[in-house]
Write a protein that holds these residues in place. Structure first.
Motif, PDB file in Angstrom:
ATOM      1  N   PHE A   1      17.956 -28.577  19.586  1.00 35.46           N
ATOM      2  CA  PHE A   1      16.843 -27.789  20.125  1.00 35.46           C
ATOM      3  C   PHE A   1      15.597 -27.997  19.271  1.00 35.46           C
ATOM      4  N   HIS A   2      15.771 -27.897  17.972  1.00 41.77           N
ATOM      5  CA  HIS A   2      14.623 -27.977  17.062  1.00 41.77           C
ATOM      6  C   HIS A   2      13.955 -29.360  17.147  1.00 41.77           C
TER       7      HIS A   2
ATOM      8  N   PHE B   1       8.615 -24.906  25.290  1.00 42.70           N
ATOM      9  CA  PHE B   1       8.979 -24.000  24.204  1.00 42.70           C
ATOM     10  C   PHE B   1       7.950 -24.206  23.090  1.00 42.70           C
ATOM     11  N   PRO B   2       7.607 -23.135  22.372  1.00 44.54           N
ATOM     12  CA  PRO B   2       6.687 -23.323  21.242  1.00 44.54           C
ATOM     13  C   PRO B   2       7.291 -24.303  20.232  1.00 44.54           C
ATOM     14  N   ARG B   3       6.445 -25.150  19.653  1.00 41.26           N
ATOM     15  CA  ARG B   3       6.935 -26.151  18.703  1.00 41.26           C
ATOM     16  C   ARG B   3       7.538 -25.500  17.466  1.00 41.26           C
ATOM     17  N   ASN B   4       7.062 -24.298  17.129  1.00 44.46           N
ATOM     18  CA  ASN B   4       7.570 -23.619  15.940  1.00 44.46           C
ATOM     19  C   ASN B   4       8.608 -22.544  16.277  1.00 44.46           C
ATOM     20  N   THR B   5       9.297 -22.694  17.397  1.00 45.64           N
ATOM     21  CA  THR B   5      10.332 -21.731  17.777  1.00 45.64           C
ATOM     22  C   THR B   5      11.352 -21.583  16.641  1.00 45.64           C
ATOM     23  N   THR B   6      11.639 -20.340  16.269  1.00 44.22           N
ATOM     24  CA  THR B   6      12.615 -20.097  15.197  1.00 44.22           C
ATOM     25  C   THR B   6      14.034 -20.218  15.744  1.00 44.22           C
ATOM     26  N   LYS B   7      14.968 -20.311  14.817  1.00 43.45           N
ATOM     27  CA  LYS B   7      16.371 -20.427  15.219  1.00 43.45           C
ATOM     28  C   LYS B   7      16.810 -19.207  16.032  1.00 43.45           C
ATOM     29  N   GLU B   8      16.393 -18.018  15.613  1.00 44.05           N
ATOM     30  CA  GLU B   8      16.816 -16.815  16.345  1.00 44.05           C
ATOM     31  C   GLU B   8      16.225 -16.765  17.745  1.00 44.05           C
TER      32      GLU B   8
ATOM     33  N   LEU C   1       1.099 -30.166  39.044  1.00 45.18           N
ATOM     34  CA  LEU C   1       0.274 -29.127  38.438  1.00 45.18           C
ATOM     35  C   LEU C   1      -0.758 -29.792  37.537  1.00 45.18           C
ATOM     36  N   PRO C   2      -2.028 -29.731  37.928  1.00 45.37           N
ATOM     37  CA  PRO C   2      -3.059 -30.459  37.176  1.00 45.37           C
ATOM     38  C   PRO C   2      -3.212 -29.939  35.740  1.00 45.37           C
ATOM     39  N   ARG C   3      -3.023 -30.835  34.792  1.00 40.39           N
ATOM     40  CA  ARG C   3      -3.239 -30.535  33.368  1.00 40.39           C
ATOM     41  C   ARG C   3      -2.448 -29.308  32.883  1.00 40.39           C
ATOM     42  N   ALA C   4      -1.278 -29.098  33.426  1.00 43.05           N
ATOM     43  CA  ALA C   4      -0.510 -27.891  33.095  1.00 43.05           C
ATOM     44  C   ALA C   4       0.328 -28.035  31.829  1.00 43.05           C
ATOM     45  N   PHE C   5       0.391 -29.245  31.256  1.00 47.63           N
ATOM     46  CA  PHE C   5       1.209 -29.470  30.064  1.00 47.63           C
ATOM     47  C   PHE C   5       0.327 -30.039  28.960  1.00 47.63           C
ATOM     48  N   ARG C   6       0.333 -29.342  27.827  1.00 45.90           N
ATOM     49  CA  ARG C   6      -0.499 -29.811  26.710  1.00 45.90           C
ATOM     50  C   ARG C   6       0.349 -30.668  25.774  1.00 45.90           C
ATOM     51  N   HIS C   7       0.130 -31.970  25.844  1.00 49.35           N
ATOM     52  CA  HIS C   7       0.921 -32.939  25.076  1.00 49.35           C
ATOM     53  C   HIS C   7       0.281 -33.124  23.701  1.00 49.35           C
ATOM     54  N   PRO C   8       1.101 -33.222  22.650  1.00 47.73           N
ATOM     55  CA  PRO C   8       0.530 -33.286  21.294  1.00 47.73           C
ATOM     56  C   PRO C   8      -0.336 -34.527  21.056  1.00 47.73           C
ATOM     57  N   ARG C   9      -0.093 -35.624  21.786  1.00 45.46           N
ATOM     58  CA  ARG C   9      -0.923 -36.813  21.591  1.00 45.46           C
ATOM     59  C   ARG C   9      -1.842 -37.089  22.772  1.00 45.46           C
ATOM     60  N   HIS C  10      -1.356 -36.851  23.988  1.00 46.16           N
ATOM     61  CA  HIS C  10      -2.138 -37.200  25.174  1.00 46.16           C
ATOM     62  C   HIS C  10      -3.066 -36.075  25.647  1.00 46.16           C
TER      63      HIS C  10
ATOM     64  N   ILE D   1      -0.932  -9.686  34.550  1.00 42.71           N
ATOM     65  CA  ILE D   1      -1.212 -11.047  34.092  1.00 42.71           C
ATOM     66  C   ILE D   1      -0.251 -11.355  32.946  1.00 42.71           C
ATOM     67  N   LYS D   2       0.339 -12.544  32.990  1.00 41.50           N
ATOM     68  CA  LYS D   2       1.229 -12.964  31.903  1.00 41.50           C
ATOM     69  C   LYS D   2       1.163 -14.474  31.728  1.00 41.50           C
ATOM     70  N   THR D   3       1.695 -14.938  30.602  1.00 40.19           N
ATOM     71  CA  THR D   3       1.773 -16.371  30.347  1.00 40.19           C
ATOM     72  C   THR D   3       2.870 -16.951  31.229  1.00 40.19           C
ATOM     73  N   ASN D   4       2.552 -18.034  31.962  1.00 37.50           N
ATOM     74  CA  ASN D   4       3.534 -18.549  32.913  1.00 37.50           C
ATOM     75  C   ASN D   4       4.664 -19.306  32.220  1.00 37.50           C
ATOM     76  N   GLN D   5       4.317 -20.177  31.285  1.00 38.56           N
ATOM     77  CA  GLN D   5       5.301 -20.934  30.504  1.00 38.56           C
ATOM     78  C   GLN D   5       4.760 -21.004  29.080  1.00 38.56           C
ATOM     79  N   VAL D   6       5.597 -20.826  28.095  1.00 38.05           N
ATOM     80  CA  VAL D   6       5.096 -20.798  26.715  1.00 38.05           C
ATOM     81  C   VAL D   6       4.944 -22.224  26.159  1.00 38.05           C
ATOM     82  N   GLY D   7       4.557 -22.313  24.889  1.00 32.81           N
ATOM     83  CA  GLY D   7       4.442 -23.616  24.226  1.00 32.81           C
ATOM     84  C   GLY D   7       3.432 -24.508  24.922  1.00 32.81           C
ATOM     85  N   PRO D   8       3.798 -25.749  25.227  1.00 36.71           N
ATOM     86  CA  PRO D   8       2.865 -26.704  25.837  1.00 36.71           C
ATOM     87  C   PRO D   8       2.353 -26.275  27.220  1.00 36.71           C
TER      88      PRO D   8
END
Lengths: 162, 162
Positions: free
Chosen positions: A18-19, A30-37, A139-148, B65-72
């Protein structure tokens, strides 16, 4: 390869996978800094069921299945799949996706939906197409990629029963 | 008409609206038999913020209003709107949707997505189009309508900033 339901004790082996995937930030919402818990909650507790793919005694992949939307949308499920870097290229994602479709049908779901497939994740899009999923939305621009930066994301869907 | 953030005390006035809409089962992915306590969780606790539309001292509409998907995917929000039967036809949904777009921008969101708009909900589809949303996806038979059976559902989307 064996695919079996995950037990509580499996999470220590699931967590590095997962990490690895979440911290790369390239494929999953998922957030990039998601904790184990928090990962345990997201991957094990929230979903309806979680499975692991085991090869020569080691957990190399994992997936969850859950209801995508309740009520009038409750017949559609959602799955997420992760494969360890060390386990890639050996068909684990294919095996897990096929397994999940059988599990979905057993659980009474009629369709499976992937909500946010990054368009930059070309391998996944090709794989899901091959396994019978259709791209039903973009979905236009719905994913924020770390490089693109902002890239489009696909909604992919498969009706499991006719 | 005044649109303001909901307080805990407002839920007794929100609940009849929620119940009216959810129990009809025609528009929202909430179970038709959702209890009052579960409704409070879904409409007030889970979302980031909840608002009410007040006319002549009475709550006639509400939205979250809420966040639809977290992280990216965390820059895309999701909203849900409900109007009391007695308040329909007076522009409350339009006013709430426009309000929610301003709130979304203030909260830092860049886009808004509706995940499951029943294709049978023709009035809503027309309204969201008029307010700048695009139909970016069509989910085959993803919504189980109480009278029409399985109907397609739309994914609708609007980029809020350019």
């Amino acid at each position: 390869m064996l695919i079996r339901e995950a037990s509580d004790e499996d999470f220590d082996a699931i967590w590095p996978i997962f990490h690895e995937v979440a911290s790369a930030g390239e494929t999953y919402a998922f957030p990039r800094n998601t904790t184990k818990e928090e990962a345990r909650r997201l991957w094990i507790e929230v979903p309806r069921k979680t499975f692991v793919a085991v090869e020569t005694g080691e957990i190399q992949g994992t997936y969850y299945i859950k209801t995508n939307q309740v009520g009038p949308g409750g017949h559609v499920c959602n799955c997420g799949y992760m494969v360890a870097l060390s386990g890639r290229g050996r068909g684990l994602a294919t095996a897990m996706c096929e397994h999940s479709q059988r599990v979905a049908t057993e659980l009474g779901y009629k369709a499976m939906q992937f909500n946010l497939v990054a368009s930059s994740n070309v391998g996944a899009v090709r794989l899901w197409h091959r396994l019978g999923f259709e791209t039903v939305g973009r979905l236009p621009r719905a994913f924020r990629h770390p490089r693109h930066g902002y890239v489009d994301a696909f909604v992919m869907y498969k009706w499991l029963q006719s």
